[in-house]
Motif scaffolding. Structure first.
Motif, PDB file in Angstrom:
ATOM      1  N   GLU A 295      -3.478  36.511  42.705  1.00 56.70           N
ATOM      2  CA  GLU A 295      -2.479  37.461  42.199  1.00 56.70           C
ATOM      3  C   GLU A 295      -3.169  38.630  41.486  1.00 56.70           C
ATOM      4  N   ALA A 296      -4.202  38.282  40.686  1.00 54.98           N
ATOM      5  CA  ALA A 296      -4.944  39.329  39.969  1.00 54.98           C
ATOM      6  C   ALA A 296      -5.678  40.246  40.947  1.00 54.98           C
ATOM      7  N   GLU A 297      -6.289  39.634  41.989  1.00 49.28           N
ATOM      8  CA  GLU A 297      -7.000  40.442  42.989  1.00 49.28           C
ATOM      9  C   GLU A 297      -6.029  41.357  43.738  1.00 49.28           C
ATOM     10  N   LYS A 298      -4.876  40.828  44.091  1.00 48.01           N
ATOM     11  CA  LYS A 298      -3.859  41.633  44.809  1.00 48.01           C
ATOM     12  C   LYS A 298      -3.413  42.818  43.953  1.00 48.01           C
ATOM     13  N   LYS A 299      -3.200  42.540  42.660  1.00 48.05           N
ATOM     14  CA  LYS A 299      -2.778  43.610  41.746  1.00 48.05           C
ATOM     15  C   LYS A 299      -3.841  44.708  41.663  1.00 48.05           C
ATOM     16  N   GLY A 300      -5.123  44.290  41.605  1.00 54.72           N
ATOM     17  CA  GLY A 300      -6.218  45.257  41.533  1.00 54.72           C
ATOM     18  C   GLY A 300      -6.326  46.103  42.794  1.00 54.72           C
ATOM     19  N   ILE A 301      -6.181  45.458  43.970  1.00 47.51           N
ATOM     20  CA  ILE A 301      -6.250  46.205  45.247  1.00 47.51           C
ATOM     21  C   ILE A 301      -5.089  47.179  45.358  1.00 47.51           C
ATOM     22  N   ASP A 302      -3.875  46.721  44.951  1.00 45.96           N
ATOM     23  CA  ASP A 302      -2.696  47.608  44.981  1.00 45.96           C
ATOM     24  C   ASP A 302      -2.940  48.863  44.155  1.00 45.96           C
ATOM     25  N   ALA A 303      -3.542  48.677  42.977  1.00 45.33           N
ATOM     26  CA  ALA A 303      -3.797  49.819  42.081  1.00 45.33           C
ATOM     27  C   ALA A 303      -4.776  50.800  42.725  1.00 45.33           C
ATOM     28  N   LYS A 304      -5.835  50.272  43.341  1.00 40.97           N
ATOM     29  CA  LYS A 304      -6.827  51.142  43.996  1.00 40.97           C
ATOM     30  C   LYS A 304      -6.215  51.920  45.156  1.00 40.97           C
ATOM     31  N   MET A 305      -5.418  51.223  45.966  1.00 42.26           N
ATOM     32  CA  MET A 305      -4.849  51.864  47.157  1.00 42.26           C
ATOM     33  C   MET A 305      -3.777  52.893  46.798  1.00 42.26           C
ATOM     34  N   SER A 306      -3.036  52.622  45.732  1.00 43.25           N
ATOM     35  CA  SER A 306      -1.962  53.554  45.354  1.00 43.25           C
ATOM     36  C   SER A 306      -2.505  54.801  44.651  1.00 43.25           C
ATOM     37  N   ALA A 307      -3.777  54.777  44.219  1.00 43.32           N
ATOM     38  CA  ALA A 307      -4.364  55.957  43.568  1.00 43.32           C
ATOM     39  C   ALA A 307      -4.441  57.148  44.524  1.00 43.32           C
ATOM     40  N   GLY A 308      -4.624  56.863  45.821  1.00 45.84           N
ATOM     41  CA  GLY A 308      -4.603  57.921  46.838  1.00 45.84           C
ATOM     42  C   GLY A 308      -5.853  58.754  46.942  1.00 45.84           C
ATOM     43  N   ASP A 309      -6.951  58.344  46.288  1.00 50.35           N
ATOM     44  CA  ASP A 309      -8.177  59.148  46.326  1.00 50.35           C
ATOM     45  C   ASP A 309      -9.337  58.416  46.992  1.00 50.35           C
ATOM     46  N   LEU A 310      -9.056  57.324  47.723  1.00 51.64           N
ATOM     47  CA  LEU A 310     -10.132  56.559  48.363  1.00 51.64           C
ATOM     48  C   LEU A 310     -10.478  57.138  49.729  1.00 51.64           C
ATOM     49  N   PRO A 311     -11.766  57.249  50.068  1.00 51.26           N
ATOM     50  CA  PRO A 311     -12.139  57.655  51.430  1.00 51.26           C
ATOM     51  C   PRO A 311     -11.808  56.536  52.420  1.00 51.26           C
ATOM     52  N   TYR A 312     -11.726  56.907  53.711  1.00 53.90           N
ATOM     53  CA  TYR A 312     -11.295  55.965  54.747  1.00 53.90           C
ATOM     54  C   TYR A 312     -12.191  54.731  54.819  1.00 53.90           C
ATOM     55  N   GLU A 313     -13.536  54.927  54.705  1.00 52.08           N
ATOM     56  CA  GLU A 313     -14.454  53.794  54.851  1.00 52.08           C
ATOM     57  C   GLU A 313     -14.270  52.752  53.735  1.00 52.08           C
ATOM     58  N   GLN A 314     -13.697  53.135  52.593  1.00 51.06           N
ATOM     59  CA  GLN A 314     -13.392  52.170  51.525  1.00 51.06           C
ATOM     60  C   GLN A 314     -11.966  51.618  51.664  1.00 51.06           C
ATOM     61  N   LEU A 315     -11.075  52.445  52.204  1.00 50.46           N
ATOM     62  CA  LEU A 315      -9.674  52.040  52.337  1.00 50.46           C
ATOM     63  C   LEU A 315      -9.498  50.961  53.403  1.00 50.46           C
ATOM     64  N   GLU A 316     -10.250  51.070  54.516  1.00 55.29           N
ATOM     65  CA  GLU A 316     -10.081  50.127  55.631  1.00 55.29           C
ATOM     66  C   GLU A 316     -10.361  48.674  55.215  1.00 55.29           C
ATOM     67  N   PRO A 317     -11.541  48.382  54.559  1.00 56.40           N
ATOM     68  CA  PRO A 317     -11.771  46.979  54.146  1.00 56.40           C
ATOM     69  C   PRO A 317     -10.770  46.486  53.102  1.00 56.40           C
ATOM     70  N   LEU A 318     -10.269  47.398  52.245  1.00 58.60           N
ATOM     71  CA  LEU A 318      -9.258  46.984  51.262  1.00 58.60           C
ATOM     72  C   LEU A 318      -7.951  46.594  51.954  1.00 58.60           C
ATOM     73  N   THR A 319      -7.577  47.377  52.974  1.00 55.87           N
ATOM     74  CA  THR A 319      -6.352  47.066  53.741  1.00 55.87           C
ATOM     75  C   THR A 319      -6.471  45.705  54.405  1.00 55.87           C
TER      76      THR A 319
END
Length: 631
Positions: free
Chosen positions: A585-609
């Motif tokens: 749950e904590a990991e999911k919350k952290g990933i959600d926060a990173k992805m919703s920031a909207g400033d990640l490059p594609y090469e970092q966004l793909e593994p997070l997705t």
């Protein structure tokens, strides 16, 4: 990622090749079904990819980082070792840790606390608890519980389930890139197991190549179909319906092309006959072209439709009647006062979990197994045709055509005409060349097809089919379905093939266990939908009882059902699940926060997705297991 490349592969047994100069590719994430007639090289091709057979020519290349795991039709086990030892038979550290832990926490014995402490520490060190939960899920869904039982004491169907469990567990511990090859994975599974396997393979990020006759399974799991036909390979993207449409279009084009080639062949043949012996260079090129045209013109387009107006043995008014029939083996009750009267033209499916007595029921109808009490009255005109799971029992040093002619030289039709044994064999896809093959040289599926053909050739008027679809290829299944749809007699079918059942049966005998048999008015899919609705009703909360009219009336406590005591292993698992769920749950919350920031490059966004999908799936699995243990 590119997994497999096959180029110019050819393989022969005897004079005729199974397949010739075939090429294809497998990419990461592909889920491919391989279909073909029995005896045309499906299993051989799978074994070549695994390195268990060698092609005559051509090559197959597998990426060095890809691990190939195969489920074969016949499991290769050490019969003297236990189920657990056969499943965990190689030295992967996580597998060995789980094996040691499972042995120590066996409910039948008190664990050695020192050894158990070491085993738990090792599981913690390797982070093996998630894998242990996955192992439990696989073994539970496939109904494998007695892990200390020697594999040699299991039935063929039980061994097949153990082999399937081993393969599914292996792919969870292998390298990241695994090619899973499966040869008829649904044989010997009941429908609930098949549906679970469908969902499991659909959710797992696995690259898959499989041979199956189960069309619903194929449609649910696969996104591509490869077909071996007349020694060539044809590839169809999409589902089973798309495959049928594209195949029909291809065959229509082949038919048109063959007709053109035959017209051209007649003209070229006439020219060849007129030519003098001393030919020019120009003539020689035309002669070479003639032989190419001749080859195309002589192609046979296999007709896979069977239209026979069968002259069936006359069926009288009295067919089959069961009155208050009881049957049991010790504590296993199969029938308790079963009553039924069969009517002309009935098509009944028999369904239920493995081991509830379906095959015993069929044997009782034919007089092969006595009832404990009650009456089974068979009409005088009834001629049973019994397609059993044992298959063909015959001398194998006999040719196919001789075997059929020993039954009868001709097959009578309703219009008074007859079909010869050779013509009947061709209708069931035995080519003239194949008809003179010794039975010992046939594949397992071809022997099943010959068994089916020999049964129908005897003209029964009451067909009893026990798992008729096992090991049959899709073209033969299509022929069998067409034959049965036009069949005027009674049909009783035991099958786990949902597509086959849906197409043929009018109603079902559902063996629910403990001697209860439900007569359900509908096909298998309708029954499953009804069953799911019943489960939802059971899960609904009970209505709250009305308040008592007087305050003095003391409520009567309902007797509590005895609760099963948690084992040490289950307590430990529950504690770990709570910790894992919180971490996820904590990991999911952290990933959600990173992805919703909207400033990640594609090469970092793909593994997070990709990771958030894995986290959600793990949360679902662990939450479900936590609920099971909490209850």
């Amino acid at each position: 990622m590119h997994y497999v490349t096959v180029e110019g592969l050819t393989k022969s047994y005897g004079a005729a090749p199974l397949f010739e100069n075939i090429s294809f590719h497998i990419e990461e994430g592909d889920k491919i079904a391989l279909v073909a007639l029995n005896g045309t090289g499906k299993s051989t091709l799978l074994r070549i990819l695994c390195g268990k057979e060698v092609p005559d020519s051509g090559k197959s290349w597998i990426h060095k980082d890809v691990t190939v795991v195969m489920l074969e039709q016949q499991a290769d086990f050490n019969p003297n070792k236990s189920v657990l030892e056969n499943i965990f038979n190689y030295s992967h550290p996580i597998l060995q840790a789980i094996k040691n832990y499972e042995l120590l926490t066996d409910d039948n014995q008190e664990p050695d606390l020192d050894k158990l402490t070491d085993a738990i520490a090792r599981m913690d060190e390797l982070n093996a608890w998630h894998f242990d939960s996955k192992v439990k899920q696989i073994l539970g869904k496939l109904n494998i519980h007695q892990l200390d039982q020697p594999v040699g004491s299991l039935s063929g169907g039980q061994q097949k389930r153990v082999a399937l469990a081993k393969v599914l567990i292996d792919i969870g511990f292998e390298h990241t890139h695994t090619l899973l090859i499966m040869d008829e994975p649904t044989n010997h599974l009941d429908v609930s197991m098949i549906e679970w396997l469908e969902n499991y393979l659909d959710q797992e990020r696995v690259t898959l190549l499989l041979v199956t006759h189960d069309r619903y399974f194929l449609d649910s799991v696969c996104n591509e179909i490869m077909e071996i036909d007349r020694q060539q390979l044809f590839i169809y993207k999409g589902n089973y319906e798309n495959y049928l449409e594209k195949k029909a279009a291809r065959e229509e084009m082949d038919k048109s092309s063959t007709e053109k080639a035959r017209n051209q062949y007649r003209k070229e043949l006439e020219w060849m006959r007129k030519q003098p012996k001393a030919r020019t260079t120009k003539s020689k090129s035309r002669i070479d072209a003639f032989y190419d045209v001749e080859k195309r013109a002589s192609q046979r387009l296999e007709q896979q439709q069977l239209e026979l107006n069968v002259k069936m043995t006359r069926l009288g008014g009295k067919i089959l009647e069961l009155k208050k029939v009881y049957k049991s083996f010790g504590d296993l009750h199969i029938l308790k006062g079963f009553d039924y009267t069969f009517k002309k033209g009935e098509r009944i499916g028999v369904v239920g979990k493995n081991g509830v007595g379906k095959s015993t029921f069929l044997n009782m109808l034919m007089g092969l197994e006595p009832a404990d009490s009650g009456k089974i009255n068979v009409g005088e005109t009834v001629v049973f045709g019994n397609y059993s799971q044992q298959g063909l029992i015959v001398k194998e040093d006999m040719r196919v055509i001789e075997f059929v002619k020993n039954i009868a030289e001709h097959f009578p039709l309703a219009d008074g005409t007859k079909v010869s044994a050779a013509q009947f064999l061709q209708l069931f896809l035995f080519t003239p060349e194949k008809q003179y093959t010794f039975i010992s040289k046939l594949s397992g599926g071809e022997k099943r097809r010959l068994f089916l053909l020999s049964l129908l050739f005897r003209n029964p008027n009451f067909l009893i089919l026990d798992e008729p679809t096992n090991d049959l290829d899709l073209p033969t299944l299509s022929i069998l379905e067409d034959f049965l749809l036009n069949y005027q007699g009674c049909i009783l079918i035991v099958s786990h093939d949902r597509y086959f059942m849906d197409k043929l049966v009018d109603h079902l005998f559902v063996f629910e266990g403990d001697g209860v048999v439900r007569d359900f008015p509908g096909n298998y899919t309708q029954y499953r939908e009804w069953e799911k609705d019943q489960d939802k009703i059971k899960e609904m909360p009970a209505p709250v009882a009305a308040a008592a009219p007087t305050a003095t009336a003391a409520p009567v406590a309902a007797p509590l059902a005895p609760q099963k005591k948690m084992s040490f292993k289950e307590k430990r698992e529950l504690e770990l699940l709570e910790k894992d769920i919180a971490d996820l749950e904590a990991e999911k919350k952290g990933i959600d926060a990173k992805m919703s920031a909207g400033d990640l490059p594609y090469e970092q966004l793909e593994p997070l997705t990709r990771r958030i999908g894995e986290v959600i799936q793990l949360l679902d699995e662990k939450s479900m297991r936590w609920l099971e243990l909490s209850e």
